[in-house]
Design an enzyme around this catalytic site. Sequence first.
Site, PDB file in Angstrom:
ATOM      1  CE  LYS A 257     135.840  51.535  -6.332  1.00 32.02           C
ATOM      2  NZ  LYS A 257     135.373  52.492  -7.343  1.00 32.02           N
ATOM      3  NE  ARG A 331     139.202  52.129 -17.475  1.00 27.53           N
ATOM      4  CZ  ARG A 331     138.625  53.326 -17.458  1.00 27.53           C
ATOM      5  NH1 ARG A 331     139.001  54.248 -18.312  1.00 27.53           N
ATOM      6  NH2 ARG A 331     137.670  53.602 -16.607  1.00 27.53           N
TER       7      ARG A 331
HETATM    8  N1  BES Z   1     134.318  49.025 -10.182  1.00 17.41           N
HETATM    9  C1  BES Z   1     134.309  50.408 -10.474  1.00 17.41           C
HETATM   10  C2  BES Z   1     133.015  50.850 -11.183  1.00 17.41           C
HETATM   11  C3  BES Z   1     131.721  50.685 -10.410  1.00 17.41           C
HETATM   12  C4  BES Z   1     131.211  51.755  -9.702  1.00 17.41           C
HETATM   13  C5  BES Z   1     131.028  49.505 -10.441  1.00 17.41           C
HETATM   14  C6  BES Z   1     130.025  51.608  -9.005  1.00 17.41           C
HETATM   15  C7  BES Z   1     129.835  49.347  -9.752  1.00 17.41           C
HETATM   16  C8  BES Z   1     129.331  50.411  -9.041  1.00 17.41           C
HETATM   17  C9  BES Z   1     135.478  50.774 -11.376  1.00 17.41           C
HETATM   18  O1  BES Z   1     136.621  50.017 -11.218  1.00 17.41           O
HETATM   19  C10 BES Z   1     135.845  52.204 -11.090  1.00 17.41           C
HETATM   20  O2  BES Z   1     136.221  52.481  -9.991  1.00 17.41           O
HETATM   21  N2  BES Z   1     135.734  53.064 -12.105  1.00 17.41           N
HETATM   22  C11 BES Z   1     136.035  54.444 -11.971  1.00 17.41           C
HETATM   23  C12 BES Z   1     136.908  54.847 -13.135  1.00 17.41           C
HETATM   24  C13 BES Z   1     137.541  56.207 -13.013  1.00 17.41           C
HETATM   25  C14 BES Z   1     138.556  56.212 -11.886  1.00 17.41           C
HETATM   26  C15 BES Z   1     138.208  56.582 -14.310  1.00 17.41           C
HETATM   27  C16 BES Z   1     134.729  55.221 -11.969  1.00 17.41           C
HETATM   28  O3  BES Z   1     133.820  54.845 -12.710  1.00 17.41           O
HETATM   29  O4  BES Z   1     134.620  56.171 -11.205  1.00 17.41           O
HETATM   30 ZN    ZN Z   2     137.907  50.718  -9.675  1.00 22.63          ZN
END
Ligand code: BES
Ligand code: ZN
Length: 476
Positions: A257, A331
């Site tokens: 990230k 997931r």
């Molecule tokens: N923990 C994050 C989702 C999240 C984002 C929670 C902002 C709280 C605030 C999750 O693990 C994630 O990174 N999801 C990705 C999935 C994608 C890579 C398919 C997302 O939502 O961008």
């Molecule tokens: Zn994530």
Amino acid sequence: MENKFFDWQWNDVDAVIYPFAAGEEPCAGIKDLYDALKAKNVLEEKAGKITTSMYQKDGKINDVVFVAGAETVDEKFCNGLARAYKYLKGRKAVTIGFNFKSVVDNDKKFSRILGELFTMADYEFDDFKTDKKESTVKELYFKGYEHDEALYAEGEVLGQQNVFARVLVNEPANIMNPAKLAKYAKEEGEKHGVEVEIKEREEIEKYKMGSYLAVASASANDPKLIIMRYKGNKASKEVLGLVGKGITFDSGGLSLKPTDGMLTMKCDMGGAAAVISAIIGIARLGLPINVTAVVASTDNMISGTSDRPGDIVYSMAGKSIFIANTDAEGRLTLVDAVTFALQEEKATKLVDVATLTGAAIRALGTTVTACISNNDELYGEIEGCFKDTYENIWRMPVFDEYKENLKHSQADLVNSASPGMQGAALFIGEFVGDTPWAHLDIAGPAFTNKAAALHGEGATGAAVRPLIELAKQLSK
Ligand code: BES
Ligand code: ZN
Ligand code: ZN
């Protein structure tokens, strides 16, 4: 904080909260002040707004706060009460008297909500500040409405469990790692009659939780599988399974990230905090229901042993998964936790709670829980419980085409199907079979950079009160 319901007088307290309804005369003792504020045009009359002042009566000066909107007991009005309380806390009040003479819509639920409100408004995350704001408030006195002591006490339990979840989430990830989360769950759970079992890496390997272990592979911290059992109805075979996402820090893994996106990722165990705290609340209320909470906890880091984009792993259920994006880690951990809840804990209903997708935030904003469910009845129950505890929920649609996106040419499933929120939910759905199931994506509401009436910046304790309420409804 003590609470007492009796005909308290001006001299018994050092601060007074006067809720008032639109167009209604305030009680005689305070009418002069009310009229003067109105004449000066400084009395806030919009529901939920507060007006602060001081007043001398019977030779004693007290702080006074008017709260508008007493004609309906709703979220706005209750937030006003919480704001009034916070203001008086800032004024170093010791004894606060509430005169609820004007509360027209005198719902039974009101006693419960009062118990929740002040407990929740009281907590501040200042553990790491040298300068801590100690509360001076010792007693809350109430009068003027139909008080129910048992419901007030129940509200306090709901409020305290909301706070406990916030404590867990607010602890930064350099402190709150999987072992610490497991320790909290065990200590707090066992204190309240919840059986707690922590499974270590070797056992997790024995269960062949390859999906969960892929996420844990980079970490210097060992994963901890947390299982909490509350058996409130031994005669029944029904078990409500609560599965929480317990990523104590989400760096994204090799699909790293950016700093801004990573900054608040200590919140990624918000689902775990919710289910851990909720099952403790359910036990504290002694509800006649069986509940098991399962959290597959780890952090999502980078190292030479990280899982990589392009890896293919096997889940506990035997399905192969193509990891297209290591940042879709939640997931991967959840499906093994779900399989564990079904196979080992014999859950007959499932609710999973997770800070799962940025897409849920883009769709519904930061104050709404996004839900996907395979069962209308269960969703209906859940929606009612959110309403009753003033949290927002919205059911998202599912179309057959979405399920096609879960397929992969090299494996049974891919971990990053679109659309973002539904793709994540349906991925989990592949592991629940016919079991009534609801998925709660709390990525939006779990954590905030904006203080509100019931919480400061940071964790909000989202979903805790609705989950306890759900157990209450299901045990009826
Ligand atoms: N923990 C994050 C989702 C999240 C984002 C929670 C902002 C709280 C605030 C999750 O693990 C994630 O990174 N999801 C990705 C999935 C994608 C890579 C398919 C997302 O939502 O961008
Ligand atoms: Zn994530
Ligand atoms: Zn995550």
